[in-house]
Design an enzyme around this catalytic site. Structure first.
Site, PDB file in Angstrom:
ATOM      1  CD1 TRP A 160     -19.729 -65.010  56.716  1.00 40.46           C
ATOM      2  CD2 TRP A 160     -17.919 -65.681  55.569  1.00 40.46           C
ATOM      3  NE1 TRP A 160     -20.058 -66.158  56.025  1.00 40.46           N
ATOM      4  CE2 TRP A 160     -18.975 -66.596  55.317  1.00 40.46           C
ATOM      5  CE3 TRP A 160     -16.684 -65.900  54.951  1.00 40.46           C
ATOM      6  CZ2 TRP A 160     -18.822 -67.714  54.476  1.00 40.46           C
ATOM      7  CZ3 TRP A 160     -16.535 -67.013  54.121  1.00 40.46           C
ATOM      8  CH2 TRP A 160     -17.596 -67.904  53.899  1.00 40.46           C
ATOM      9  CG  HIS A 206     -28.257 -69.521  51.133  1.00 38.42           C
ATOM     10  ND1 HIS A 206     -27.028 -69.853  50.608  1.00 38.42           N
ATOM     11  CD2 HIS A 206     -28.201 -68.197  51.406  1.00 38.42           C
ATOM     12  CE1 HIS A 206     -26.274 -68.765  50.561  1.00 38.42           C
ATOM     13  NE2 HIS A 206     -26.950 -67.752  51.043  1.00 38.42           N
ATOM     14  CD  GLU A 242     -28.621 -73.266  49.635  1.00 39.60           C
ATOM     15  OE1 GLU A 242     -27.640 -73.422  50.375  1.00 39.60           O
ATOM     16  OE2 GLU A 242     -28.570 -72.580  48.603  1.00 39.60           O
ATOM     17  CD  GLU A 274     -20.348 -74.614  48.823  1.00 39.45           C
ATOM     18  OE1 GLU A 274     -20.810 -73.714  48.096  1.00 39.45           O
ATOM     19  OE2 GLU A 274     -20.935 -75.039  49.828  1.00 39.45           O
ATOM     20  CG  ASP A 310     -23.004 -67.822  54.363  1.00 35.56           C
ATOM     21  OD1 ASP A 310     -23.192 -67.143  55.392  1.00 35.56           O
ATOM     22  OD2 ASP A 310     -22.129 -67.559  53.503  1.00 35.56           O
ATOM     23  CD  GLU A 311     -24.214 -73.778  52.000  1.00 33.31           C
ATOM     24  OE1 GLU A 311     -25.157 -73.302  51.349  1.00 33.31           O
ATOM     25  OE2 GLU A 311     -23.116 -74.105  51.492  1.00 33.31           O
ATOM     26  CB  THR A 369     -24.648 -77.475  51.657  1.00 35.33           C
ATOM     27  OG1 THR A 369     -25.777 -76.622  51.618  1.00 35.33           O
ATOM     28  CG2 THR A 369     -24.421 -78.077  50.278  1.00 35.33           C
ATOM     29  CD  GLU A 389     -24.319 -71.244  48.252  1.00 37.21           C
ATOM     30  OE1 GLU A 389     -23.277 -71.896  48.233  1.00 37.21           O
ATOM     31  OE2 GLU A 389     -25.255 -71.464  49.047  1.00 37.21           O
ATOM     32  CG  HIS A 449     -20.142 -71.015  50.733  1.00 36.00           C
ATOM     33  ND1 HIS A 449     -21.432 -71.445  50.609  1.00 36.00           N
ATOM     34  CD2 HIS A 449     -20.171 -69.952  51.573  1.00 36.00           C
ATOM     35  CE1 HIS A 449     -22.221 -70.688  51.353  1.00 36.00           C
ATOM     36  NE2 HIS A 449     -21.480 -69.773  51.940  1.00 36.00           N
TER      37      HIS A 449
HETATM   38 FE   LIG Z   1     -25.748 -73.432  49.412  1.00 40.94          FE
HETATM   39 FE   LIG Z   2     -22.429 -73.191  49.611  1.00 40.59          FE
END
Ligand SMILES: [Fe+2]
Ligand SMILES: [Fe+2]
Length: 326
Positions: A33, A200, A164, A76, A196-197, A167, A111, A114
């Protein structure tokens, strides 16, 4: 062999698998995305209508919520600090372009979206004093951070495994609040960031797992040292304009606690998750020092849960320059 040289050797040993870990945990540019997927398209005539809707829905969300979203966005946006830090970790080499520096660049690329999407959303919301927010961002990048990991990959991967997940929790909770207030668009946006976090987090946890497999004693010591000094938040130097270093951080973190986005209980929950994930309690064959470290770590969560119960958060909102009072 010195500890530093052993770490370098371990990093080199693991490096051959990093490309496959990138494929396992990160998503190619063409498939992932982008911020504009969640924002009004400024080329379309419907743009102004959509912005109007964002501004209307934004009125439903309370003051503390905006403070937290701003703080999360600024955290971020300080990505240059994190990228340059990770590039400097022992075993990561951007000149030689090894697997680790490829990881850091690709992680940074993910990242970077974000802060981008949150920044644009906040700008459109009409709820935030963007110039003050921008100044805080610039201050935070100027100030850097002090996370106590040195250039040690073991400590840095403990830090990132922890962060991670932290977040993930906070973006996910912000998404929940937005949804409860009928703001589906913002909820979707924060939900996808939290996804995403989580990826990660799994990646960094696997790095640590792989280090445990080849250098368990030193990996245990690194985990121990990081938890003993406590995991500092990446934005712990947060300040508003005219303030001293870190002056805004405590009130930002109080605000996040007050609305349940990130609490001291979450901190302990994350620690417990890491202990479970790396199966610390069952680790045997360690040297005496590492055994002591393991036992210290295993006793930490109950101790910290008791302490976190006693923490009192101020009931009233703190007035930041970022957001006008409700
Ligand atoms: Fe992150
Ligand atoms: Fe992030």
């Amino acid at each position: 062999m010195s500890l530093k040289n052993i770490r370098l050797e371990v990093m080199q040993h693991l490096e051959k698998d990093v490309q496959s870990l990138i494929e396992k945990y990160l998503i190619p540019v063409e498939k992932i995305w982008q911020p504009t997927d969640f924002l009004p398209d400024s080329k379309k005539d419907t743009f102004f209508e959509e912005v109007k809707e964002i501004r209307e829905l934004s009125k439903e969300l309370p003051y503390d919520f905006w403070v937290v979203l701003v703080g999360d966005m600024i955290t971020e946006e300080a990505l240059p600090t994190y990228e340059s830090w990770l590039m400097d970790v022992e075993g990561v080499d951007q000149v030689e372009k090894n697997g680790w520096s490829t990881w850091v660049r690709h992680w940074t690329g993910e990242e970077n979206r974000h802060g981008d999407v949150l920044n644009k959303y906040l700008y459109l919301s009409g709820r935030v004093n963007m110039r003050e927010v921008e100044k805080t961002t610039q201050y935070l990048i100027n100030d850097g951070f002090d996370i106590g990991t040195d250039r040690d990959p073991y400590k840095n991967f403990v830090y990132t495994s922890f962060q991670e997940l932290a977040t993930y929790i906070s973006h996910n909770r912000v998404a929940k609040i937005a949804r409860q207030k009928g703001n589906k668009q913002l909820a979707k946006m924060c939900k996808i960031i939290s996804g995403d976090e989580m990826r990660h987090h799994h990646a960094y946890s696997e790095f640590v797992e792989r280090i445990f497999a080849v250098d368990p004693n030193q990996m245990m010591m690194a985990f121990h040292d990081m938890m003993k000094r406590k995991i500092a938040m990446p934005a712990h130097f947060l300040r508003e304009s005219g303030e001293s270093l870190g002056a805004a951080f405590e009130e930002f973190s109080n605000t996040a606690q007050r609305i349940g986005v990130y609490t001291s209980t979450d901190y302990v929950d994350i620690l417990q998750k890491l202990l479970d994930r790396w199966d610390i309690g069952n680790m045997t064959g360690l040297n005496e020092e590492a055994e002591k470290a393991r036992d210290y770590l295993m006793k930490l969560p109950p101790r910290m849960y008791r302490l976190s119960e006693r923490i009192k958060i101020p009931e009233n909102s703190f007035q930041f320059k970022w957001v006008d009072p409700a």
